[in-house]
Design a protein around this motif. Structure first.
Motif, PDB file in Angstrom:
ATOM      1  N   ARG A 127      65.462   3.297 -33.652  1.00 28.51           N
ATOM      2  CA  ARG A 127      65.409   4.461 -32.760  1.00 28.51           C
ATOM      3  C   ARG A 127      65.937   4.125 -31.373  1.00 28.51           C
ATOM      4  N   GLN A 128      65.636   2.923 -30.875  1.00 27.76           N
ATOM      5  CA  GLN A 128      66.106   2.534 -29.549  1.00 27.76           C
ATOM      6  C   GLN A 128      67.613   2.287 -29.548  1.00 27.76           C
ATOM      7  N   LYS A 184      69.659   5.666 -29.481  1.00 29.78           N
ATOM      8  CA  LYS A 184      69.574   6.532 -28.282  1.00 29.78           C
ATOM      9  C   LYS A 184      70.898   6.604 -27.586  1.00 29.78           C
TER      10      LYS A 184
END
Length: 124
Positions: free
Chosen positions: A120-121, A124
């Motif tokens: 998820r990071q 981004k």
């Protein structure tokens, strides 16, 4: 983002390999024949790779403590490993397999959590 967390898929594969090897050396078949896993033949390359992997895995767990985003997974991985070792050293072969299974399941869950968080990071 913790750059060391990018190694989580590698240690996930290592954990799955440990399940396979653990079942082979400590599994139901070995318990039935009352075989001591320390007396079973293991290729030298496998023992060296496994030992090196365990050392790298332990060091990697400590690197997770450095970054706040991965700290909780690192703490849980270390506590699980430490408690699992303490319990395994005080039990019979039959219970060692049970403890290893629960220990591995918790560690795999934490690795999946870490992989998801890192993905998820990165996205981004």
């Amino acid at each position: 983002m913790n750059p060391f967390a990018l190694l989580a898929p590698l240690f996930f594969a290592f954990e799955c390999w440990q399940f396979y090897v653990g079942e082979r050396y400590l599994g139901i078949k070995q318990i039935r024949v009352n075989a001591d896993p320390r007396e079973l033949p293991m290729p030298t390359w496998m023992a060296a790779l496994w030992s090196s992997g365990l050392i790298a895995y332990g060091l990697w767990m400590f690197t997770l403590l450095v970054h706040p985003a991965s700290r909780i997974q690192g703490v849980i991985l270390l506590i699980t490993t430490f408690l699992g070792y303490l319990l395994r050293s005080a039990t019979s072969l039959k219970w060692t397999l049970v403890i290893l299974t629960f220990e591995g399941a918790i560690r795999i869950g934490m690795l999946i959590s870490l992989i998801g968080m890192t993905w998820r990071q990165v996205m981004k």
